[in-house]
Design a protein around this motif. Structure first.
Motif, PDB file in Angstrom:
ATOM      1  N   THR A  91      40.330  13.335  29.163  1.00 22.03           N
ATOM      2  CA  THR A  91      38.769  14.141  28.851  1.00 22.03           C
ATOM      3  C   THR A  91      38.104  13.957  30.247  1.00 22.03           C
ATOM      4  O   THR A  91      37.400  14.013  30.296  1.00 22.03           O
ATOM      5  CB  THR A  91      38.630  12.603  27.703  1.00 22.03           C
ATOM      6  OG1 THR A  91      38.382  11.078  28.162  1.00 22.03           O
ATOM      7  CG2 THR A  91      39.058  12.906  26.212  1.00 22.03           C
ATOM      8  N   GLY A  92      38.095  12.437  31.171  1.00 19.35           N
ATOM      9  CA  GLY A  92      36.988  13.047  32.295  1.00 19.35           C
ATOM     10  C   GLY A  92      37.139  13.765  33.113  1.00 19.35           C
ATOM     11  O   GLY A  92      36.397  14.565  33.778  1.00 19.35           O
ATOM     12  N   ILE A  93      38.532  14.341  33.188  1.00 18.54           N
ATOM     13  CA  ILE A  93      39.030  15.591  34.500  1.00 18.54           C
ATOM     14  C   ILE A  93      38.769  16.570  33.304  1.00 18.54           C
ATOM     15  O   ILE A  93      37.275  17.419  34.218  1.00 18.54           O
ATOM     16  CB  ILE A  93      40.100  15.997  34.519  1.00 18.54           C
ATOM     17  CG1 ILE A  93      40.366  14.331  35.696  1.00 18.54           C
ATOM     18  CG2 ILE A  93      40.892  17.151  35.320  1.00 18.54           C
ATOM     19  CD1 ILE A  93      42.527  14.300  35.440  1.00 18.54           C
ATOM     20  N   ALA A  94      38.293  16.356  31.416  1.00 15.47           N
ATOM     21  CA  ALA A  94      37.889  17.791  31.194  1.00 15.47           C
ATOM     22  C   ALA A  94      36.766  18.225  31.383  1.00 15.47           C
ATOM     23  O   ALA A  94      36.319  19.565  31.958  1.00 15.47           O
ATOM     24  CB  ALA A  94      38.393  17.750  30.163  1.00 15.47           C
ATOM     25  N   MET A  95      35.597  17.068  31.332  1.00 23.06           N
ATOM     26  CA  MET A  95      34.656  17.107  31.176  1.00 23.06           C
ATOM     27  C   MET A  95      34.214  17.455  32.920  1.00 23.06           C
ATOM     28  O   MET A  95      33.010  18.277  32.862  1.00 23.06           O
ATOM     29  CB  MET A  95      34.471  15.437  30.836  1.00 23.06           C
ATOM     30  CG  MET A  95      33.910  15.513  29.465  1.00 23.06           C
ATOM     31  SD  MET A  95      32.594  13.894  28.886  1.00 23.06           S
ATOM     32  CE  MET A  95      33.843  12.646  29.402  1.00 23.06           C
ATOM     33  N   LEU A  96      34.384  16.856  33.490  1.00 18.83           N
ATOM     34  CA  LEU A  96      34.052  17.045  35.026  1.00 18.83           C
ATOM     35  C   LEU A  96      34.445  18.620  35.360  1.00 18.83           C
ATOM     36  O   LEU A  96      33.359  19.434  35.583  1.00 18.83           O
ATOM     37  CB  LEU A  96      34.990  16.446  36.191  1.00 18.83           C
ATOM     38  CG  LEU A  96      34.345  16.846  38.102  1.00 18.83           C
ATOM     39  CD1 LEU A  96      32.454  16.560  37.939  1.00 18.83           C
ATOM     40  CD2 LEU A  96      35.707  16.419  38.355  1.00 18.83           C
ATOM     41  N   LEU A 101      32.491  24.153  35.779  1.00 19.26           N
ATOM     42  CA  LEU A 101      32.576  25.889  35.306  1.00 19.26           C
ATOM     43  C   LEU A 101      31.592  26.525  34.835  1.00 19.26           C
ATOM     44  O   LEU A 101      30.575  27.455  35.125  1.00 19.26           O
ATOM     45  CB  LEU A 101      33.568  26.216  34.822  1.00 19.26           C
ATOM     46  CG  LEU A 101      35.139  26.230  35.105  1.00 19.26           C
ATOM     47  CD1 LEU A 101      36.478  25.915  34.316  1.00 19.26           C
ATOM     48  CD2 LEU A 101      35.547  27.084  35.986  1.00 19.26           C
ATOM     49  N   ALA A 102      30.861  26.030  33.849  1.00 23.92           N
ATOM     50  CA  ALA A 102      29.474  26.305  33.040  1.00 23.92           C
ATOM     51  C   ALA A 102      28.651  26.372  33.481  1.00 23.92           C
ATOM     52  O   ALA A 102      27.927  27.241  33.531  1.00 23.92           O
ATOM     53  CB  ALA A 102      29.458  24.707  31.780  1.00 23.92           C
ATOM     54  N   ALA A 103      27.965  25.375  34.442  1.00 23.21           N
ATOM     55  CA  ALA A 103      27.285  25.283  35.461  1.00 23.21           C
ATOM     56  C   ALA A 103      26.980  26.568  36.459  1.00 23.21           C
ATOM     57  O   ALA A 103      26.561  28.031  36.401  1.00 23.21           O
ATOM     58  CB  ALA A 103      27.358  24.371  36.262  1.00 23.21           C
ATOM     59  N   ILE A 104      28.359  27.021  36.727  1.00 25.03           N
ATOM     60  CA  ILE A 104      28.870  28.415  38.003  1.00 25.03           C
ATOM     61  C   ILE A 104      28.921  29.468  36.937  1.00 25.03           C
ATOM     62  O   ILE A 104      28.010  30.383  37.455  1.00 25.03           O
ATOM     63  CB  ILE A 104      30.585  28.128  38.508  1.00 25.03           C
ATOM     64  CG1 ILE A 104      30.261  27.234  39.177  1.00 25.03           C
ATOM     65  CG2 ILE A 104      30.290  29.435  38.233  1.00 25.03           C
ATOM     66  CD1 ILE A 104      31.800  27.000  39.915  1.00 25.03           C
TER      67      ILE A 104
END
Length: 122
Positions: A91-96, A101-104
């Motif tokens: 979950t930590g890696i997925a959130m990061l 990706l969403a910000a890009i």
């Protein structure tokens, strides 16, 4: 669409990521929820409302998964910690990764649809 929409949408993604890690994954969903409440009824801010809802839904889903892991550790008096640590890692890696990706995508002017989310806000 108002001129500040793209910048505010980017702030939602980056702010959510920052809040997630600064709070130890406890308050990551607070930033998009605040934006959603502010902009949900303002005319011309549908993109921002949808962005905030997607970020909230994803972060809230990850939060629920982590809370279930926490409760299982408490109920088993720590024994489950050996089993659920991969959940925290995933979950930590997925959130990061997903928030970056969403910000890009948002910075490029595109709408990002979050995977792995329960639809709580629309």
């Amino acid at each position: 669409m108002p001129a500040d929409t793209k910048s505010l949408a980017l702030l939602i993604h980056v702010g959510t990521l920052a809040a997630t890690y600064l709070s130890g994954t406890l308050l990551g969903f607070a930033v998009p929820l605040i934006f959603w409440f502010i902009y949900k009824d303002k005319p011309g801010y549908g993109y921002l409302r949808a962005t905030a809802a997607g970020a909230f839904n994803f972060s809230f889903t990850m939060w629920i998964i982590n809370m279930i892991a926490n409760i299982s550790i408490i109920v088993t008096l720590g024994v489950a910690a050996f089993v659920v640590w991969p959940i925290y890692l995933v979950t930590g890696i997925a959130m990061l990764v997903i928030h970056i990706l969403a910000a890009i995508k948002t910075n490029n002017g595109e709408f990002y649809t979050y995977p792995l989310q329960m639809k709580v806000l629309n």
